[in-house]
Scaffold this motif. Sequence first.
Motif, short mmCIF file in Angstrom:
data_model
loop_
_atom_site.label_atom_id
_atom_site.label_comp_id
_atom_site.label_asym_id
_atom_site.label_seq_id
_atom_site.Cartn_x
_atom_site.Cartn_y
_atom_site.Cartn_z
N ALA A 81 -7.83 4.99 6.54
CA ALA A 81 -9.23 4.56 6.60
C ALA A 81 -9.65 3.89 5.30
O ALA A 81 -10.44 2.93 5.31
N ALA A 82 -9.11 4.36 4.18
CA ALA A 82 -9.49 3.82 2.88
C ALA A 82 -8.78 2.50 2.56
O ALA A 82 -9.40 1.56 2.04
N PHE A 83 -7.50 2.41 2.87
CA PHE A 83 -6.68 1.30 2.38
C PHE A 83 -5.89 0.55 3.44
O PHE A 83 -5.20 -0.42 3.13
N GLU A 97 -7.13 9.68 6.43
CA GLU A 97 -8.08 9.31 5.38
C GLU A 97 -7.54 8.17 4.52
O GLU A 97 -8.29 7.27 4.13
N ALA A 98 -6.25 8.20 4.24
CA ALA A 98 -5.66 7.13 3.44
C ALA A 98 -5.69 5.80 4.19
O ALA A 98 -5.99 4.75 3.61
N PHE A 140 -7.04 12.20 -2.74
CA PHE A 140 -7.28 12.92 -1.50
C PHE A 140 -6.74 14.35 -1.64
O PHE A 140 -5.56 14.53 -1.91
N ARG A 200 -6.24 -0.89 -6.19
CA ARG A 200 -7.23 0.08 -5.72
C ARG A 200 -6.56 1.45 -5.66
O ARG A 200 -5.34 1.55 -5.46
N ALA A 221 -2.80 5.64 -2.60
CA ALA A 221 -3.48 6.87 -2.20
C ALA A 221 -2.78 8.04 -2.89
O ALA A 221 -1.58 8.24 -2.70
N ALA A 228 -2.63 -1.01 -3.33
CA ALA A 228 -3.48 0.18 -3.26
C ALA A 228 -2.59 1.42 -3.26
O ALA A 228 -1.49 1.40 -2.70
N THR A 287 0.85 -1.18 0.00
CA THR A 287 0.00 0.00 0.00
C THR A 287 0.89 1.23 0.00
O THR A 287 1.84 1.32 0.78
N ALA A 294 -7.45 5.95 -4.82
CA ALA A 294 -8.36 7.05 -4.51
C ALA A 294 -7.54 8.32 -4.42
O ALA A 294 -6.33 8.30 -4.13
N GLU A 351 -6.23 2.21 -11.35
CA GLU A 351 -7.27 1.18 -11.22
C GLU A 351 -7.32 0.29 -12.46
O GLU A 351 -7.55 -0.92 -12.35
#
Length: 257
Positions: free
Chosen positions: A85-87, A82-83, A66, A62, A37, A35, A10, A64, A57
């Motif tokens: 929490a997401a991954f 936030e990262a 931010f 995965r 971020a 993943a 990640t 996202a 993706e």
Amino acid sequence: MADRSIKGKTVIIAGGAKNLGGLIARDFAEHGAKAIAIHYNSAASKADAEATVAAVEAAGPRAAAFQADLTTAGAVERLFAEAVAAFGKPDIAINTVGKVLKKPILEISEAEYDEMSAVNAKSAFFFLKEAGRHLNNDGAVVTLVTSLLGAFTPFYASYAGTKAPVEHFTRAAAKEFGERGISVTAIGPGPMDTPFFYGQESPEAQAYHKTAAALSGFSKTGLTDIEDIVPYIRFLVSEGWWMTGQTILVNGGYTTK
């Protein structure tokens, strides 16, 4: 021995929307990251961040985006929260954030100095802090600085001067995080062939920089190609983990230190 490959890891990339950061995200996706971020600064780079998310993706991981202005500690804390929490907790953290100002010392205002310091030094410090707090053991952190750290030159005092503290932040973080198997390094590219460079340089200065490196005749424009920086970053956060605490200038022979 810990698994030091990028596969299944990640990743968080500050300034990951475009230019070097965007290319790192795409490269790590191709090398099997789980993943990614992707941080972007403001609405101006939101579309780039979304394009990078889509590209990542499409390659499998995965991803996202931010948004955050990382010039406050609280914003950096929120980005990592936030990262995570997401991954989940990251294994690799890369900070490409920076701001250039080319001006004589006598013309730099206090507001300009404060902004340069906040973007180049303060945000880097708190990114390292949050990386140290959140990274999994056996992780890696890389901060982008500048090859001007090895230059004897006028007009970049507020740029190279506010990137210079990152060299010591890197040493200290490497010592402090090393007990958890985390390597911490910094890379100083030469002037890169991106809009980040052209906005501050006159045509005459551009012409000089395009011929200043020992290997200028062999890159696309004479400047540092971002494609030639990504492999060093990939190496440092994977097989190159044994190198830590170092600031490495990667610039085709533009400056040395």
